[in-house]
Design an enzyme around this catalytic site. Structure first.
Site, mmCIF file in Angstrom:
data_model
loop_
_atom_site.group_PDB
_atom_site.id
_atom_site.type_symbol
_atom_site.label_atom_id
_atom_site.label_comp_id
_atom_site.label_asym_id
_atom_site.label_seq_id
_atom_site.Cartn_x
_atom_site.Cartn_y
_atom_site.Cartn_z
ATOM 1 N N THR A 25 21.031 6.122 4.697
ATOM 2 C CA THR A 25 21.704 5.180 5.593
ATOM 3 C C THR A 25 23.033 4.763 4.975
ATOM 4 O O THR A 25 23.099 4.389 3.810
ATOM 5 C CB THR A 25 20.809 3.954 5.831
ATOM 6 O OG1 THR A 25 19.672 4.361 6.586
ATOM 7 C CG2 THR A 25 21.556 2.867 6.594
ATOM 8 N N GLN A 97 17.667 13.057 11.237
ATOM 9 C CA GLN A 97 16.483 12.247 10.967
ATOM 10 C C GLN A 97 16.325 11.180 12.053
ATOM 11 O O GLN A 97 17.225 10.368 12.274
ATOM 12 C CB GLN A 97 16.548 11.562 9.606
ATOM 13 C CG GLN A 97 15.225 10.874 9.270
ATOM 14 C CD GLN A 97 15.272 10.070 7.998
ATOM 15 O OE1 GLN A 97 15.909 9.016 7.956
ATOM 16 N NE2 GLN A 97 14.598 10.542 6.963
ATOM 17 N N HIS A 174 11.155 10.345 10.511
ATOM 18 C CA HIS A 174 11.082 9.504 9.309
ATOM 19 C C HIS A 174 9.724 8.808 9.282
ATOM 20 O O HIS A 174 9.536 7.752 9.880
ATOM 21 C CB HIS A 174 12.213 8.487 9.317
ATOM 22 C CG HIS A 174 12.476 7.861 7.973
ATOM 23 N ND1 HIS A 174 11.616 7.977 6.904
ATOM 24 C CD2 HIS A 174 13.531 7.125 7.512
ATOM 25 C CE1 HIS A 174 12.105 7.329 5.869
ATOM 26 N NE2 HIS A 174 13.277 6.810 6.209
ATOM 27 N N GLY A 175 8.786 9.427 8.554
ATOM 28 C CA GLY A 175 7.460 8.843 8.408
ATOM 29 C C GLY A 175 7.255 8.226 7.049
ATOM 30 O O GLY A 175 6.119 8.157 6.563
ATOM 31 N N ALA A 176 8.342 7.763 6.418
ATOM 32 C CA ALA A 176 8.291 7.244 5.050
ATOM 33 C C ALA A 176 8.929 5.860 4.979
ATOM 34 O O ALA A 176 9.369 5.302 5.992
ATOM 35 C CB ALA A 176 9.017 8.209 4.109
ATOM 36 N N ASN A 177 8.918 5.290 3.761
ATOM 37 C CA ASN A 177 9.683 4.069 3.435
ATOM 38 C C ASN A 177 9.331 2.848 4.275
ATOM 39 O O ASN A 177 10.147 1.934 4.406
ATOM 40 C CB ASN A 177 11.183 4.343 3.509
ATOM 41 C CG ASN A 177 11.612 5.410 2.523
ATOM 42 O OD1 ASN A 177 12.006 6.500 2.938
ATOM 43 N ND2 ASN A 177 11.520 5.141 1.241
ATOM 44 N N TYR A 179 8.824 2.519 7.570
ATOM 45 C CA TYR A 179 9.301 2.426 8.948
ATOM 46 C C TYR A 179 8.176 2.756 9.930
ATOM 47 O O TYR A 179 7.013 2.887 9.550
ATOM 48 C CB TYR A 179 10.542 3.293 9.123
ATOM 49 C CG TYR A 179 11.657 2.836 8.220
ATOM 50 C CD1 TYR A 179 12.187 1.545 8.325
ATOM 51 C CD2 TYR A 179 12.147 3.656 7.210
ATOM 52 C CE1 TYR A 179 13.172 1.099 7.470
ATOM 53 C CE2 TYR A 179 13.143 3.214 6.345
ATOM 54 C CZ TYR A 179 13.648 1.931 6.480
ATOM 55 O OH TYR A 179 14.628 1.480 5.628
ATOM 56 N N ARG A 226 9.158 13.520 7.263
ATOM 57 C CA ARG A 226 9.278 12.959 5.914
ATOM 58 C C ARG A 226 8.147 11.968 5.683
ATOM 59 O O ARG A 226 7.865 11.130 6.557
ATOM 60 C CB ARG A 226 10.628 12.260 5.728
ATOM 61 C CG ARG A 226 10.914 11.936 4.253
ATOM 62 C CD ARG A 226 12.255 11.274 4.074
ATOM 63 N NE ARG A 226 12.806 11.558 2.750
ATOM 64 C CZ ARG A 226 13.441 10.660 1.995
ATOM 65 N NH1 ARG A 226 13.614 9.420 2.424
ATOM 66 N NH2 ARG A 226 13.926 11.004 0.816
ATOM 67 N N ASN A 234 9.544 -1.805 1.686
ATOM 68 C CA ASN A 234 9.484 -2.534 2.956
ATOM 69 C C ASN A 234 8.121 -3.191 3.186
ATOM 70 O O ASN A 234 7.554 -3.151 4.280
ATOM 71 C CB ASN A 234 9.868 -1.624 4.125
ATOM 72 C CG ASN A 234 11.367 -1.474 4.259
ATOM 73 O OD1 ASN A 234 12.119 -2.409 4.023
ATOM 74 N ND2 ASN A 234 11.816 -0.286 4.634
ATOM 75 N N CYS A 290 11.676 15.177 -3.115
ATOM 76 C CA CYS A 290 12.846 14.307 -3.234
ATOM 77 C C CYS A 290 12.525 13.094 -4.086
ATOM 78 O O CYS A 290 11.388 12.624 -4.096
ATOM 79 C CB CYS A 290 13.288 13.848 -1.839
ATOM 80 S SG CYS A 290 14.771 12.821 -1.812
ATOM 81 N N GLY A 313 19.797 12.629 -3.148
ATOM 82 C CA GLY A 313 20.420 11.577 -2.368
ATOM 83 C C GLY A 313 21.672 11.048 -3.032
ATOM 84 O O GLY A 313 22.789 11.426 -2.696
ATOM 85 N N ARG A 314 21.495 10.149 -4.004
ATOM 86 C CA ARG A 314 22.645 9.506 -4.655
ATOM 87 C C ARG A 314 23.653 10.497 -5.229
ATOM 88 O O ARG A 314 24.861 10.242 -5.149
ATOM 89 C CB ARG A 314 22.142 8.560 -5.749
ATOM 90 C CG ARG A 314 21.337 7.389 -5.194
ATOM 91 C CD ARG A 314 20.775 6.524 -6.299
ATOM 92 N NE ARG A 314 19.972 5.428 -5.773
ATOM 93 C CZ ARG A 314 19.368 4.515 -6.528
ATOM 94 N NH1 ARG A 314 19.502 4.568 -7.847
ATOM 95 N NH2 ARG A 314 18.657 3.559 -5.970
#
Length: 361
Positions: A25, A97, A174-177, A179, A226, A234, A290, A313-314
């Protein structure tokens, strides 16, 4: 040649190398519509074999953060075309995504007429930035009814069709983090008593209906997922490790039966080797690994047997030419996180490129 730089081809997924740019994001989509800044940003980073875009809302209710893009309107679909074109110009593939934030959001970040929705009425602990009201506690979600969950499935299918119409090679759910999809999968947040709550099979029903619907609509080779087993981001609590493994092993087996393009695993310190191996045993198509990978650890992961592809990512955030830098053994730019989510070019398009070594005459 190192595996990272070798072409990749498995079950119809063909890429110029084994490197994936992870979804991140960046909050540059003013009015929730992609723009020229975003096209330039993604085009700069098209050294990756596959780029996965930032989380993109499949419905207005999914716009939990400020300035994140959507893919539910004609204007958004049209605007995304320039991003897909910029990435394809450099021979890379791109999956969009689809991210519905669910209870992770605030009404101030949503359109005026939209109600914040979630799997249950459980409010997430913590705060979120809003452009109009500053930092605020997460909002109070209104649970989707069973009929509304069915409508939500159709919204995801429509969004996937829009992504393909915009020129994308596929979509990643997006099935992670923490959400929406992971909220359905999580046995603590998901306290539903209908067909979408309770057993592993019922908690996985929503995402499997979405996957199957998208696969039927645009092709199974254009849909992926994902996941983040053992995630606590979260405000998700850890639950029984055996139940975690049962959940994701079941999901991987069902996804293998459908024949999707890939599963993208976002690891964390609690992720067990046993769960990773269970997913690998159940899913025969591509697996992307990842989180916190370096070029060296990524190369090792590709040879260890779990991962087919590796995502960064970063490093891609701060290094538009990341693949050139690791090929040359050059130092990497450090990411400036103070500008990670601010509007404008600073901290987005202005990271320096690797300068060629001057030739001595």
């Amino acid at each position: 040649m190192k595996t990272l730089f070798a072409p990749y081809n498995k079950h119809g997924l063909s890429l110029k190398n084994h490197m994936v740019m992870a979804p991140m994001t960046r909050s540059r989509a003013l009015g929730n519509i992609p723009n020229d800044l975003m096209a330039t940003y993604y085009g700069q980073r098209a050294g990756a074999g596959l780029i996965i875009t930032e989380g993109t809302a499949p419905a207005p209710e999914g716009l939990g953060y400020p300035r994140i893009p959507g893919i539910f309107s004609p204007a958004q679909t049209e605007a995304w075309k320039k991003v897909a074109t910029a990435i394809h110009a450099n021979g890379s593939k791109v999956f969009m995504q689809l991210m519905h934030t669910g209870r992770v959001g605030h009404p101030a970040n949503l359109p005026a007429e939209v109600v914040m929705r979630g799997v249950s009425a459980q409010k997430a602990a913590g705060q979120i930035w809003t452009d109009t009201e500053g930092m605020q506690d997460y909002g109070d979600p209104v649970p989707f009814t069973t009929a509304e969950v069915k409508e939500l499935v159709q919204q995801h299918i429509a969004a996937a069709k829009n992504a393909v119409a915009a020129g994308f090679d596929g979509v990643e759910l997006h099935g992670a983090n923490g959400y929406l999809i992971e909220q359905f999968l999580h046995p603590v947040v998901n306290d539903r008593t209908d067909a979408y709550g309770g057993s592993v099979e019922k908690r996985a029903a929503f995402v499997l209906e979405v996957v199957k619907g998208i696969a039927d609509a645009i092709g199974k080779e254009k849909v992926s997922l994902r996941i983040s087993p053992y995630n606590t981001y979260n405000d998700l609590s850890l639950y029984d490790a055996a139940e975690v493994q049962r959940t994701y092993e079941y999901l991987a087996r069902k996804l293998n039966d459908i024949g999707i393009a890939y599963i993208h695993i976002s690891t964390n310190p609690a992720t067990t080797p046993q769960t990773l191996q269970a997913i690998r045993n159940a899913f025969q198509h591509t697996i992307i690994l990842c989180n916190e990978l370096t070029a060296e650890s990524a190369e090792a992961a590709l040879h260890a047997g779990i991962a087919d592809l590796v995502a960064f990512g970063r490093p891609f955030l701060a290094n538009p030419d990341f693949e050139k830098r690791i090929a040359a053994g050059a130092p990497l730019n450090e990411a400036d996180f103070s500008t990670a989510f601010t509007p404008g070019e600073k901290g987005y398009l202005d990271y320096p490129l690797l300068q060629p070594i001057a030739q001595v005459s």
